[in-house]
Write an enzyme that holds these catalytic residues in place. Structure first.
Site, short mmCIF file in Angstrom:
data_model
loop_
_atom_site.label_atom_id
_atom_site.label_comp_id
_atom_site.label_asym_id
_atom_site.label_seq_id
_atom_site.Cartn_x
_atom_site.Cartn_y
_atom_site.Cartn_z
N HIS A 47 0.86 -1.18 0.00
CA HIS A 47 0.00 0.00 0.00
C HIS A 47 0.90 1.24 0.00
CE1 HIS A 47 1.02 0.08 4.22
NE2 HIS A 47 0.42 -1.07 4.44
N GLY A 49 1.96 3.06 2.26
CA GLY A 49 3.01 3.05 3.28
C GLY A 49 4.27 2.35 2.75
N HIS A 50 4.08 1.21 2.07
CA HIS A 50 5.23 0.51 1.47
C HIS A 50 5.86 1.35 0.36
CE1 HIS A 50 2.76 -3.04 2.92
NE2 HIS A 50 3.91 -3.25 3.51
N GLN A 75 5.77 -15.67 12.40
CA GLN A 75 5.36 -14.55 13.24
C GLN A 75 3.85 -14.50 13.48
OE1 GLN A 75 7.04 -11.74 10.19
NE2 GLN A 75 5.38 -10.42 10.85
N GLY A 161 8.62 0.65 8.51
CA GLY A 161 7.68 1.71 8.89
C GLY A 161 7.63 1.89 10.39
N ASP A 164 4.84 -0.04 12.85
CA ASP A 164 5.17 -1.19 13.71
C ASP A 164 6.36 -0.77 14.56
OD1 ASP A 164 3.31 -3.27 12.69
OD2 ASP A 164 4.31 -2.79 10.83
N GLN A 167 8.38 -3.32 16.59
CA GLN A 167 9.18 -4.13 15.64
C GLN A 167 10.44 -3.36 15.23
OE1 GLN A 167 7.48 -6.37 12.15
NE2 GLN A 167 8.14 -4.60 11.00
N ARG A 201 -4.01 -4.83 6.84
CA ARG A 201 -5.19 -5.42 7.49
C ARG A 201 -6.42 -4.52 7.40
NH1 ARG A 201 -1.01 -7.77 11.13
NH2 ARG A 201 -1.21 -10.01 10.86
O1 PAF Z 1 6.45 -5.52 8.92
C1 PAF Z 1 6.31 -6.54 8.21
O2 PAF Z 1 5.68 -6.51 7.13
C2 PAF Z 1 6.91 -7.86 8.68
O3 PAF Z 1 6.83 -7.98 10.07
C3 PAF Z 1 8.37 -8.06 8.20
C4 PAF Z 1 9.30 -7.02 8.78
C5 PAF Z 1 8.41 -7.99 6.68
C6 PAF Z 1 8.87 -9.43 8.63
O4 PAF Z 1 8.07 -10.45 8.13
#
Ligand code: PAF
Length: 306
Positions: A47, A49-50, A75, A161, A164, A167, A201
């Site tokens: 999207h 954001g990516h 995950q 991003g 997250d 993360q 999502r």
């Molecule tokens: O943020 C994500 O889309 C996932 O957690 C990642 C970093 C690609 C790892 O699977």
């Protein structure tokens, strides 16, 4: 023994690889002619954001942009949306091509975990807090796949991003603690017109849930505006906004330091939220300036309004 033919790389075009060994050879060859590699790890369903992460990566000089697309089973917990997670691969590859990425890494689970995953990266105590408290094992899964992607692609830069946020903090910590040579760059969250943070999502939300979901960013904004009055007021302001949408079930609303340790009395902090809207679990966070640290910003806002 017959030598395997080298994987082909065409400049200024999108080159897609499924086999880890192939992309490792190509990025190695690129590095040997002094090109840098920037990696944008994703689970696909790309999207805006990516796109922003990819655009930032494209700004680096003399750099080939790579993106990985892999829905990482490690995950996802039992009962989470691993099977349902959107996988529009053709559309994702078209996005990568359009933004000028030159490498796409699209492995299958058997390519990354041919013998399962018994040896994993342990995230430490922070991995059991916030998201980790609700999703046990999630961050071990994230760090394991990111470590593998870094070892396979060997990127000079990797973009993630800030949406997250936990993360991002844990990946930066892993890179420091385990001496990866990759520079990790966090990119601010991209939002819809009304503040909703972009997420793969969001497609699960019904029209009604989409309307309710905006309360997450509204609560965070209200909290951030109360920063000058201290931590308690930040949380109170956010809770007041959330109270207007009782259908939104909050998993946590927490104010932390920027490293996700305790929030300072004065200075930079992070306000984080996770909530269920219908059956969809959403997360978001914003930067907050606490106490006297907020004074300069307030003054600037007033000056701008004059
Ligand atoms: O943020 C994500 O889309 C996932 O957690 C990642 C970093 C690609 C790892 O699977």
């Amino acid at each position: 023994m017959i030598a395997k033919t080298a994987p082909k790389f065409t400049r200024n075009a999108l080159n897609t690889f499924r086999a880890p060994a192939d992309i490792t050879r190509v990025t190695g060859a690129l590095r040997s002619v002094s090109r840098q590699i920037a990696l944008v790890p994703t689970m696909g369903a790309l999207h805006a954001g990516h796109r922003e992460l990819l655009r930032r990566a494209k700004r680096l000089p003399n750099t080939v942009v790579a993106a990985s697309i892999f829905v990482n089973p490690l995950q996802f917990g039992a009962g989470e949306d691993f099977e349902a997670y959107p996988r529009p691969l053709e559309r994702d590859l078209a996005v990568l091509d359009e933004v000028g990425a030159e490498l796409a890494f699209t492995p299958e689970a058997a390519d990354l975990y041919p013998e399962g995953a018994t040896v994993t990266v342990h995230p430490g105590p922070l991995g059991d807090e916030l998201e980790g408290a609700v999703r046990p094992g999630h961050f071990a899964g994230v760090l394991t796949v990111v470590a593998k992607l870094f070892n396979i692609v060997r990127p000079d830069y990797a973009f993630f991003g800030e949406k997250d946020y936990q993360q991002l903090v844990l990946i930066k910590k892993m890179v420091r603690d385990l001496n990866f040579g990759t520079h990790v760059i966090g990119v601010p969250t991209v939002r819809e017109f009304d503040g909703l943070a972009l997420s793969s999502r969001n497609v699960y939300l019904s029209e009604r849930e989409r309307e309710d979901a905006v309360v997450l960013s509204a609560a965070l904004t209200a909290g951030a505006h109360a920063g000058r009055r201290g931590a308690e007021e930040v949380l109170a302001a956010a809770k007041q906004v959330l109270a207007a949408k009782p259908a939104v079930e909050v998993d946590y609303l927490d104010l932390r330091g920027t490293d996700l340790g305790p929030a300072p009395v004065d200075g930079e902090a992070r306000l984080l939220i996770a909530a269920r809207v219908g059956s969809t679990r959403l997360i978001d966070n914003v930067a907050v300036l606490l106490g006297t640290a907020a004074d300069g910003t307030q003054r600037e806002e007033w000056d701008a309004g004059e």
